[in-house]
Design an enzyme around this catalytic site. Structure first.
Site, mmCIF file in Angstrom:
data_model
loop_
_atom_site.group_PDB
_atom_site.id
_atom_site.type_symbol
_atom_site.label_atom_id
_atom_site.label_comp_id
_atom_site.label_asym_id
_atom_site.label_seq_id
_atom_site.Cartn_x
_atom_site.Cartn_y
_atom_site.Cartn_z
ATOM 1 N N ARG A 12 9.140 11.034 -4.027
ATOM 2 C CA ARG A 12 7.763 10.934 -3.257
ATOM 3 C C ARG A 12 7.804 12.035 -1.971
ATOM 4 N NH1 ARG A 12 4.199 6.014 -3.609
ATOM 5 N NH2 ARG A 12 5.997 5.119 -4.792
ATOM 6 N N ASP A 18 14.589 6.104 0.184
ATOM 7 C CA ASP A 18 13.889 6.436 1.470
ATOM 8 C C ASP A 18 13.239 5.110 1.894
ATOM 9 O OD1 ASP A 18 12.032 5.201 -0.571
ATOM 10 O OD2 ASP A 18 10.324 6.268 -0.359
ATOM 11 N N THR A 54 14.617 1.269 -5.287
ATOM 12 C CA THR A 54 13.809 2.714 -5.574
ATOM 13 C C THR A 54 14.914 3.650 -5.822
ATOM 14 O OG1 THR A 54 12.382 4.264 -4.534
ATOM 15 C CG2 THR A 54 13.471 2.723 -2.956
ATOM 16 N N GLY A 87 7.785 1.262 -8.440
ATOM 17 C CA GLY A 87 8.322 1.661 -9.373
ATOM 18 C C GLY A 87 9.536 1.048 -9.884
ATOM 19 N N ASP A 93 9.281 -0.129 0.348
ATOM 20 C CA ASP A 93 8.511 -0.642 1.610
ATOM 21 C C ASP A 93 7.560 -1.306 1.560
ATOM 22 O OD1 ASP A 93 10.495 0.337 3.193
ATOM 23 O OD2 ASP A 93 9.483 2.342 3.775
ATOM 24 N N ARG A 131 2.049 -1.743 -9.678
ATOM 25 C CA ARG A 131 1.368 -1.742 -8.671
ATOM 26 C C ARG A 131 0.260 -2.440 -8.484
ATOM 27 N NH1 ARG A 131 5.164 2.435 -6.587
ATOM 28 N NH2 ARG A 131 5.500 3.988 -8.171
ATOM 29 N N ASP A 151 14.247 6.528 -4.758
ATOM 30 C CA ASP A 151 14.058 7.347 -3.719
ATOM 31 C C ASP A 151 14.969 7.376 -2.465
ATOM 32 O OD1 ASP A 151 11.813 8.102 -5.346
ATOM 33 O OD2 ASP A 151 10.305 6.782 -4.125
HETATM 34 P P1 ADP Z 1 7.056 0.523 -3.237
HETATM 35 O O1 ADP Z 1 7.331 -1.105 -3.173
HETATM 36 O O2 ADP Z 1 8.240 1.281 -4.031
HETATM 37 O O3 ADP Z 1 7.120 1.220 -1.639
HETATM 38 P P2 ADP Z 1 4.335 0.626 -3.467
HETATM 39 O O4 ADP Z 1 4.136 1.325 -2.137
HETATM 40 O O5 ADP Z 1 3.393 1.047 -4.669
HETATM 41 O O6 ADP Z 1 5.863 0.724 -3.991
HETATM 42 O O7 ADP Z 1 4.004 -0.992 -3.203
HETATM 43 C C1 ADP Z 1 4.134 -1.817 -4.334
HETATM 44 C C2 ADP Z 1 3.211 -2.945 -4.375
HETATM 45 O O8 ADP Z 1 3.534 -3.618 -3.106
HETATM 46 C C3 ADP Z 1 1.698 -2.437 -4.164
HETATM 47 O O9 ADP Z 1 1.134 -2.233 -5.390
HETATM 48 C C4 ADP Z 1 1.035 -3.586 -3.573
HETATM 49 O O10 ADP Z 1 1.081 -4.636 -4.601
HETATM 50 C C5 ADP Z 1 2.217 -4.131 -2.463
HETATM 51 N N1 ADP Z 1 1.976 -3.713 -1.305
HETATM 52 C C6 ADP Z 1 1.935 -2.324 -0.731
HETATM 53 N N2 ADP Z 1 1.452 -2.174 0.339
HETATM 54 C C7 ADP Z 1 1.113 -3.511 0.948
HETATM 55 C C8 ADP Z 1 0.629 -4.039 2.167
HETATM 56 N N3 ADP Z 1 0.285 -3.146 3.289
HETATM 57 N N4 ADP Z 1 0.306 -5.274 2.064
HETATM 58 C C9 ADP Z 1 0.364 -5.959 1.059
HETATM 59 N N5 ADP Z 1 0.859 -5.783 -0.213
HETATM 60 C C10 ADP Z 1 1.338 -4.327 -0.341
HETATM 61 O O1 F6P Z 2 9.340 5.651 -5.849
HETATM 62 C C1 F6P Z 2 9.610 5.942 -7.210
HETATM 63 C C2 F6P Z 2 9.075 7.178 -7.628
HETATM 64 O O2 F6P Z 2 9.359 7.606 -9.144
HETATM 65 C C3 F6P Z 2 8.692 8.355 -6.899
HETATM 66 O O3 F6P Z 2 9.848 9.246 -6.799
HETATM 67 C C4 F6P Z 2 7.450 8.967 -7.465
HETATM 68 O O4 F6P Z 2 6.746 9.862 -6.456
HETATM 69 C C5 F6P Z 2 6.615 7.691 -7.807
HETATM 70 O O5 F6P Z 2 7.653 6.612 -7.841
HETATM 71 C C6 F6P Z 2 5.799 7.926 -9.062
HETATM 72 O O6 F6P Z 2 5.022 6.613 -9.382
HETATM 73 P P1 F6P Z 2 4.301 6.163 -10.443
HETATM 74 O O7 F6P Z 2 5.070 5.702 -11.320
HETATM 75 O O8 F6P Z 2 3.086 5.545 -9.844
HETATM 76 O O9 F6P Z 2 3.720 7.572 -10.980
#
Ligand code: ADP
Ligand code: F6P
Length: 324
Positions: free
Chosen positions: A175, A133, A129, A15, A107, A76, A131
């Site tokens: 989230r 978190d 982020t 995000g 993460d 994503r 969040d």
């Molecule tokens: P955030 O980085 O905010 O936690 P996401 O969990 O959606 O957001 O992860 C962002 C992107 O990071 C994912 O769309 C993917 O491309 C990559 N990613 C997430 N988890 C993994 C993983 N276990 N291994 C490799 N890439 C990952």
């Molecule tokens: O991680 C930031 C955030 O805005 C969260 O607060 C929310 O749950 C999520 O992203 C929403 O994600 P998306 O943009 O995929 O709808």
């Protein structure tokens, strides 16, 4: 011996968050200052796989620090979890002469950074982020702007709530984490603050609280509800039926993620960006930058991902006490 870093890439992933541009700007300018070239990778890992890669000069980041969102775009990219996709991404980096990448995200994005490091591309993560978190850091880019945006919106809803003598349930993002709800709940003087980490699903105690407050003469009742609990609209219907007090739900949604970053988000993101550029240029890899106990620090990614974070108990108890 650490490999020589001549060119680095930067990408934003997951995000978007206000302040990401300040981090990108700092990375570009600090790395170039260190004598290293910078390439911008558009739209996160998806853009890397599509080779959406541009050269970046100091002037390319002027007039960006005050802008919300991310000038590089974000996405994503679920397929980045696959080993062969990660290997292909590392190969693309090598083909473009990219020795290391700064990944700004949460993460999930760190997992991707870890995978690239495993395939020979140096990586440094920065917490981006709204969040808050991420366990290894007390600060994440965008949280400060998001809570200020949400706080102002909740103040506005409160005006209507008081005027109409209504109960308002206001749902904030986060989230599965309740940090935005906790901070706004306290800052907006909410009568109830519902956090996913703490909520016991005892709606009756909220109803009793509303009835008690009505008897005391309160004209409004603000409930800040976290996205991780959700169901604000149905909750509003049940509360109205049980209390007889008109009840409305407002889901703040994406407006919390946009807008010009606060001074704090611009400043912290700038320092974190510069710090990440410095350690990447020094040859460090598989690290994430954090802010802990007043200092900017870095951790091994695996170590950072294994850390736990909880709502601070004292802050939670105070939030409950002040809303009585
Ligand atoms: P955030 O980085 O905010 O936690 P996401 O969990 O959606 O957001 O992860 C962002 C992107 O990071 C994912 O769309 C993917 O491309 C990559 N990613 C997430 N988890 C993994 C993983 N276990 N291994 C490799 N890439 C990952
Ligand atoms: O991680 C930031 C955030 O805005 C969260 O607060 C929310 O749950 C999520 O992203 C929403 O994600 P998306 O943009 O995929 O709808």
């Amino acid at each position: 011996m650490a490999k020589e870093i001549k060119t680095i890439g930067v990408l934003t992933s997951g995000g978007d968050a206000p302040g990401m541009n300040a981090a990108i700007r700092a990375i570009v300018r600090k790395a170039i200052g260190n004598g290293v070239k910078v390439k911008g990778i558009k739209k996160g890992y998806q853009g890397l796989l599509n080779e959406e890669i541009i050269e970046m000069e100091k002037k390319d980041v002027s007039d960006t620090i005050q802008k919300g969102g991310t000038i590089l775009g974000t996405a994503r990219c679920p397929e980045f979890r696959l080993g062969e996709v990660q290997e292909k991404a590392a190969e693309i980096c090598r083909n473009h002469g990219i020795d290391g990448v700064v990944v700004i995200g949460g993460d999930g994005s760190y997992r991707g950074a870890q995978a690239l490091a495993r395939h020979g591309i140096n990586t440094i993560g920065i917490p981006g982020t709204i969040d808050l978190d991420i366990a290894c850091t007390d600060y994440t880019i965008g949280f400060d702007t998001a809570i200020n945006t949400a706080m102002q919106a909740i103040d506005k809803v409160r005006d209507t709530s008081s005027s109409h003598e209504r109960c308002s349930i206001i749902e904030v993002m986060g989230r599965n984490a309740g940090y935005i709800a906790l901070w706004c709940g306290v800052a907006n003087g909410a009568e109830d603050i519902l956090l996913p980490e703490k909520y016991d699903f005892n709606e009756q105690s909220i109803i009793n609280n509303i009835i008690r407050n009505r008897k005391k003469g309160k004209t409004h009742h603000i409930i800040v509800n976290a996205e991780g609990i959700g169901h604000s609209t149905s909750m509003a219907r049940r509360i109205e039926a049980a209390t007889g007090m008109e009840t409305r739900a407002t889901i703040l949604g994406y407006m919390q993620r946009g807008g010009s970053p606060t001074c704090k988000d611009r400043f912290y993101a700038s320092i974190m960006g510069a710090y990440a550029a410095d350690i990447l240029c020094e040859g460090k890899s598989n690290r994430v930058v954090g802010y802990r106990k007043g200092e900017f620090v870095d951790f091994d990614i695996e170590e950072a991902l294994n850390m736990q974070k909880e709502i601070p108990e004292y802050q939670y108890r105070v939030s409950r006490l002040l809303s009585e």
